[in-house]
Structures are given as C-alpha cells and as structure tokens.
Design an enzyme around this catalytic site. Structure first.
Site, short mmCIF file in Angstrom:
data_model
loop_
_atom_site.label_atom_id
_atom_site.label_comp_id
_atom_site.label_asym_id
_atom_site.label_seq_id
_atom_site.Cartn_x
_atom_site.Cartn_y
_atom_site.Cartn_z
N GLN A 281 -7.74 -0.17 3.44
CA GLN A 281 -8.53 -0.73 4.55
C GLN A 281 -9.93 -1.16 4.12
O GLN A 281 -10.54 -1.99 4.78
CB GLN A 281 -8.65 0.30 5.70
CG GLN A 281 -7.35 0.55 6.43
CD GLN A 281 -6.82 -0.67 7.20
OE1 GLN A 281 -7.55 -1.63 7.46
NE2 GLN A 281 -5.55 -0.62 7.56
N SER B 254 -3.47 -3.14 -0.65
CA SER B 254 -2.36 -3.82 0.03
C SER B 254 -2.75 -5.26 0.32
O SER B 254 -3.86 -5.52 0.81
CB SER B 254 -2.06 -3.09 1.34
OG SER B 254 -1.15 -3.84 2.11
N ASN C 5 -8.05 3.90 8.55
CA ASN C 5 -7.48 2.77 9.28
C ASN C 5 -7.73 2.83 10.78
O ASN C 5 -7.74 1.81 11.46
CB ASN C 5 -5.98 2.66 9.01
CG ASN C 5 -5.26 3.98 9.02
OD1 ASN C 5 -5.65 4.92 8.31
ND2 ASN C 5 -4.25 4.09 9.85
N GLY D 284 0.82 -1.21 0.00
CA GLY D 284 0.00 0.00 0.00
C GLY D 284 0.85 1.26 0.00
O GLY D 284 0.52 2.25 -0.67
N CYS E 37 1.20 2.31 12.81
CA CYS E 37 2.38 3.08 12.45
C CYS E 37 2.66 4.15 13.51
O CYS E 37 3.79 4.57 13.69
CB CYS E 37 2.20 3.75 11.11
SG CYS E 37 1.54 2.65 9.87
C1 LIG Z 1 -4.97 3.26 5.06
C2 LIG Z 1 -3.63 2.65 4.82
N1 LIG Z 1 -2.93 3.00 3.73
C3 LIG Z 1 -1.73 2.47 3.47
C4 LIG Z 1 -1.14 1.56 4.30
C5 LIG Z 1 0.21 1.02 3.98
O1 LIG Z 1 0.13 -0.28 3.41
P1 LIG Z 1 1.41 -1.24 3.45
O2 LIG Z 1 1.60 -1.69 4.86
O3 LIG Z 1 1.04 -2.38 2.52
O4 LIG Z 1 2.57 -0.48 2.92
C6 LIG Z 1 -1.83 1.17 5.46
C7 LIG Z 1 -1.20 0.23 6.42
O5 LIG Z 1 -1.29 0.36 7.62
C8 LIG Z 1 -3.10 1.73 5.72
O6 LIG Z 1 -3.80 1.39 6.81
#
Ligand SMILES: Cc1ncc(COP(=O)(O)O)c(C=O)c1O
Length: 360
Positions: free
Chosen positions: A165, A185, A137, A69, A310
């Site tokens: 998500q 993702s 998320n 993602g 994160c």
């Molecule tokens: C809304 C959202 N976008 C992007 C990502 C990033 O995805 P990836 O972990 O595959 O890089 C996340 C992951 O936590 C997410 O929740």
C-alpha cells in the site's frame, strides 16, 4: 461513477496498457528461449526489473517477480524460520501463512502505531523473523519501519515489510528502510492484477514456493507473465516520475474530504493523528453500519469499502480496528475512502453530499 476504492485496486493506466499490448500480440516469446522472440521478451522483463528496482531504490538483482502481493508475502513468510513475530494488523497474505509458526503478535496503540517500547519487549523475546507492514491498507497508518529495522537487524533478526500500500503513495527506499525483504503489488499502482515482486537482500536465503525451471534466480519457477511484468515496470516508472505530483494531489483531496467530514458531529476519523498515507481516510458515522452506507453509496454509483476489500462480504469487524482497541460496535461503522490522483474535488463534494443524510 465515483471510484474511491484505490486501496483495493486501481485502474490500469493507459500508458501501462500501451506498453503491455505488444507482448500480448506479436511479441509472445518465452524469455527462456534463445531465439529472437525469446530475447525480446527477456530484455523486456529485464527493463521492467530495472524500473521496479528504481521505484524502491533497490538493485535489479534484488527483484523477484511474483504473481502479486499475496505471493510476495507468502514467499517471504515461507522463508521464515525459528521464532516468528508479526504485527496484529497484517494483511491475511502475511498472517495466514504465518499461522504455522504460531507467531508472536506485535500490538499497536489506539492510533494503529507500534510503539518503541513494544519493539524493545519484542527484542527481549529474541525472534528470528519479523514481519511488519509499512502502511496499513485500512487505516493508511505508516509504521516507523526504518527505526524498527535498525534495532532488529543489529541483533541479526530478519525483517520483512509489506509495502504493497505504501509504494506509489509515499517514497519507499529498500536501502533506507534497511529491511531484508519488501513486498510489492502491481495492481495497486495502475498495473494489471497478477503482477508483483518480492525485493530481497541477497544475504537472506529464500525458500521458493514453486519449483521447476529455475526462473527468477531459482526463487520463482514458471514462465514469466511477460505482459504483466512489462506493465508493472511501466507503472513503476510512472509512479516514480509522478510521485510528487500524485502525492500533492491526493493529499489536497484528502484534506478537503476530512475538513468536510469534520462538519458532521457524528463522524470519527480513525487514526487521524498518526502518520498516514496521503490517500486513505477510514471513518465511521456513530450508530450507522458501514456496510449499509457502502450499499447506499453503491446505488448512487460510488465505490468505497467498509474496512478492507478482502474482508467485505464478511460481517466480522475489521481486525485492524479491533487491534487498535476500537469497540466491535464502532468498528462496524467503518467506511474506507481510498483516493487516487485521478480523483477530482468535484467528486469529493458529491461524496459529501451523498453521505450528508447519514452524518447529520
Ligand atoms: C497490505 C496488502 N498486502 C497484500 C495485498 C495483496 O496483494 P495482491 O492483491 O497483489 O495479492 C494487499 C491487497 O489488498 C494489501 O492491501
């Protein structure tokens, strides 16, 4: 162990692992090779492309496989130009690359939703590229992307949505949403980490992040991660076939959890009245630090998150809750439960028992 952190990542589905294994063992060809092993790998990647496209109602030719993602979002934002706007609640994989454009920030209301008048005001500022996530998320709040996209695209404004998500939890149709780019993702839908895709309408020109051998229609050079792509494809196929059953299961667990939480006078469920993903509950217990609850639950073998994965480890309150006008103090209480269809009512009951000392 009780795993209630499925917005952070999901376990690999057994059937996904089975599909991947041959490509980690004897089917190790490079999809660019002309010989038999290469052709096997190439056709497996193309099957996965069809499976991913089918999950989001897109064409296989619109699927650009990425490492996840984050890369999909970076590829989308890297292709932005002119005046850029993003919502205040984007994942850092959108907001960080967007910083170089000094973007216009699209605000959300107390429910975490973008209001129609905010979009009208945005349009007056004549942006060229807009990024708004489909589902958040942390809160699970779902934005009315199809309505927003209609208004933007008829004015020639490019819109990207981060559907990382949303996919696998609610129906997602690239065609019906009417956006030009959509990020996915794999590891949020029971595929391995390091798989993902950007779905892109071919009227839009992408600026690749990686240059080289010209794989993925020149948009993503580098030898394909065949096993991960195969796993992502299989996970997409399963997510499509089982979407209704998974949704029903997650929603019944969430309803049970929220009904139980309602019995505690000190509990607030954030954005409870907004349209939300069927698996996500972001709540706080008045006067109790969310991080503390997380650590106590961890000692009992329960995995939850305080805000986004994160962001944990940081003491900063969630930017999403702050954008919703929640006070710093209340934002610090946030605990996120993100369910899976694999969870059980017994787990919900045990969870409630474990948090009772904090809630009462
Ligand atoms: C809304 C959202 N976008 C992007 C990502 C990033 O995805 P990836 O972990 O595959 O890089 C996340 C992951 O936590 C997410 O929740």
């Amino acid at each position: 162990m009780i795993y209630f952190d499925n917005n952070a990542t999901t376990p690999i589905d057994e059937r996904v692992l089975e599909a991947m294994l041959p490509f980690m063992k004897n089917m190790y060809g490079n999809p660019s090779s002309v010989h038999r092993l290469g052709r096997i790998a190439k056709s497996a990647v193309e099957v996965a492309r069809e499976q991913v496209a089918a999950l989001v109602d897109a064409l296989p030719s619109q699927v650009i496989f990425t490492s996840g993602g984050t890369e999909a979002n970076n590829l989308a934002v890297n292709s932005a130009f002119g005046r850029v706007a993003q919502s205040a609640i984007e994942h850092p994989s959108v907001s960080e690359p967007a910083k170089r454009f000094i973007p216009e920030i699209i605000t959300v209301n107390r429910d975490g939703l973008i209001e129609p008048k905010t979009i009208s005001e945005l349009i007056e500022k004549r942006p060229d590229f807009v990024s708004i996530m489909l589902a958040n998320n942390e809160t699970g709040v779902i934005q009315p992307i199809a309505d927003i996209a209609t208004q933007l695209t008829e004015r020639g404004i490019i819109i990207h949505t981060d559907a990382v998500q949303a996919v696998g939890k609610i129906p997602v149709s690239f065609k019906q949403l009417g956006v030009q780019m959509l990020s996915l993702s794999g590891h949020k839908i029971y595929a391995p980490k390091g798989s993902g895709a950007l779905i892109v309408d071919k009227t839009v020109l992408l600026s690749p992040l990686f240059l080289g051998g010209g794989q993925e229609q020149n948009y993503r050079s580098g030898t394909e991660n065949v096993a991960a792509i195969v796993g992502f494809g299989k996970a997409a196929e399963l997510a499509k076939a089982e979407l209704d059953a998974r949704q029903t299961r997650m929603l019944s667990l969430r309803t049970m959890l929220e009904n139980k939480l309602a019995q505690f006078s000190k509990v607030t469920i954030f954005a409870q009245t907004a349209p939300r993903l069927p698996n996500t509950v972001l709540f706080g217990i008045d006067g109790v630090d969310g991080e503390l609850v997380l650590l106590k639950l961890d000692q009992k073998g329960v995995c939850v998150s305080s805000g986004s994965a994160c962001a944990s480890g940081e003491t900063e309150p969630s930017h999403v809750l702050l954008a919703m006008g929640i006070s710093t103090q209340q934002a610090q209480t946030a605990i996120r439960v993100s369910l899976s269809h694999q969870n059980t009512p017994a787990e919900v009951l045990e969870f409630i028992e474990l948090i009772t000392p904090f809630g009462d």
